[in-house]
Scaffold this active site. Structure first.
Site, PDB file in Angstrom:
ATOM      1  CE  LYS A   1      14.547  -4.200  15.507  1.00 45.12           C
ATOM      2  NZ  LYS A   1      14.063  -4.055  16.872  1.00 45.12           N
TER       3      LYS A   1
HETATM    4  C1  LIG Z   1      15.258  -5.387  22.337  1.00 44.95           C
HETATM    5  C2  LIG Z   1      15.679  -4.062  21.792  1.00 44.95           C
HETATM    6  N1  LIG Z   1      16.756  -3.456  22.316  1.00 44.95           N
HETATM    7  C3  LIG Z   1      17.187  -2.268  21.834  1.00 44.95           C
HETATM    8  C4  LIG Z   1      16.534  -1.617  20.817  1.00 44.95           C
HETATM    9  C5  LIG Z   1      17.055  -0.317  20.283  1.00 44.95           C
HETATM   10  O1  LIG Z   1      17.628  -0.504  19.007  1.00 44.95           O
HETATM   11  P1  LIG Z   1      17.666   0.649  17.934  1.00 44.95           P
HETATM   12  O2  LIG Z   1      18.304   1.817  18.584  1.00 44.95           O
HETATM   13  O3  LIG Z   1      18.486   0.101  16.827  1.00 44.95           O
HETATM   14  O4  LIG Z   1      16.260   0.926  17.546  1.00 44.95           O
HETATM   15  C6  LIG Z   1      15.384  -2.194  20.264  1.00 44.95           C
HETATM   16  C7  LIG Z   1      14.648  -1.525  19.214  1.00 44.95           C
HETATM   17  O5  LIG Z   1      14.814  -1.755  18.067  1.00 44.95           O
HETATM   18  C8  LIG Z   1      14.959  -3.461  20.748  1.00 44.95           C
HETATM   19  O6  LIG Z   1      13.884  -4.062  20.241  1.00 44.95           O
END
Ligand SMILES: Cc1ncc(COP(=O)(O)O)c(C=O)c1O
Length: 321
Positions: free
Chosen positions: A160
């Site tokens: 992230k």
């Molecule tokens: C690239 C990406 N994939 C998947 C997700 C889904 O993650 P989460 O369920 O922890 O929000 C996110 C969002 O945060 C994201 O930015």
């Protein structure tokens, strides 16, 4: 996500509470120039009968944030419990009585020229009323993008990391310009990775299938919640395995998961109907279960939630911190 931000929102910035309008960084900030920040996105759901705001899995989000910060050698100087406490306090100060979104951001804060990293870090936590996002109520039309998902050995997608989001930005921009609601990214090896800012699930022959963590995905917390709900509430078999592009065209159901999209049905992919072309029964059930759990309406899953308007002593952190 669009929306007006209230400049008077109380945020945490540079180790103090301040108004959003005062929370600014300089033009030479390392993170602004090189993408060296790590962020999170957390949702809070308002439960009207209980007059309560529940944060959805804040422990997992703050733990993931701290761990991901370690990839960029950023130390967040508070524990998971302290971060939860700080966030709940911010929400109370702002007096939110409705769904909220919280953005924690840690970043390389020195202002200078040169890409090398130093140990000057800062972090902020910005709460806001939950913004409107992709409307998936009627099901989405997704398209496979020509952009490939970044490799772990280039920029770790699980991290992230701010700069890595250029990947998703390019993908979703292309998809939208081509008339799709959202992009699906393949890995360099040609397997399905995830959508631009959410994870992907297929239903095939009664099984729930999703690409494993090693396919350069972000290890989504909603993904984890949905897998748990599917296994424990629906007694479904959940399989984490590589997924071919063509499986997108022959599956029975498809949906995205993410803090923002929640459980978002996909009813068309690359101009082909997904299954019947309608929102499928497994997707509908999981979407319903997730909403119920996130609002604190399912006793068995209240352990995921942190109440904002109760003493923070209830926020137990387990042994992870
Ligand atoms: C690239 C990406 N994939 C998947 C997700 C889904 O993650 P989460 O369920 O922890 O929000 C996110 C969002 O945060 C994201 O930015």
């Amino acid at each position: 996500m669009t929306g007006e931000f209230n400049p008077e929102t109380i945020v945490f910035f540079e180790n103090r509470l301040t108004a959003l309008s005062e929370a600014r960084v300089g033009i030479l900030t390392h993170a602004l120039n090189f993408g060296t920040g790590v962020f999170e996105g957390i949702r809070g759901y308002w439960n009207e009968p209980e007059n309560q705001l529940f944060l959805m899995r804040p422990r997992e989000h703050f733990l993931r944030w701290k761990q991901n910060c370690g990839i960029l050698r950023i130390e967040v100087p508070l524990s998971v419990a302290e971060l939860g406490e700080l966030t709940a306090g911010l929400l109370r100060r702002n007096g939110y009585r409705g769904d909220v979104y919280i953005k924690p951001l840690a970043y390389k804060s020195s202002q200078r020229i040169g890409i090398h990293m130093d140990d000057q870090n800062a972090f902020a936590i910005v709460p806001m009323p939950a913004p409107a996002y992709l409307d998936s109520s009627q099901g989405l039309h997704a398209g496979v993008t020509s952009w490939r998902r970044i490799e772990d050995n280039a920029i770790p997608g699980r991290g992230k990391i701010c700069g890595s989001y250029v990947n998703g930005v390019l993908a979703s921009d292309e998809a939208r310009r081509n008339g799709f609601d959202e992009a699906i990214l393949l890995t360099e090896a040609g397997h399905v990775a995830e959508a631009a800012s959410s994870n992907i699930f297929l239903v095939r022959r009664g099984k729930l299938i999703t690409p494993p963590a090693s396919e350069n995905i972000l290890e989504g917390i909603t993904r984890d919640s949905v897998m748990e709900l599917a296994r424990k509430e629906l007694r479904l078999e959940v399989v984490e395995r590589p997924v071919d592009r063509s499986e997108l065209y022959v599956c029975d159901e498809m949906f995205f998961t993410g803090t923002m999209v929640e459980v978002a049905p996909v009813v068309r992919v690359d101009h082909r109907p997904v299954g019947s072309g309608q929102i499928g029964p497994v997707t509908a059930e999981l979407r319903h279960l997730y909403t119920q759990a996130a609002h604190g309406r399912l006793e068995a899953w209240r352990q995921w939630l942190m109440p904002v308007y109760e003493p923070v002593a209830n926020f137990s952190v387990g042994s992870a911190v």
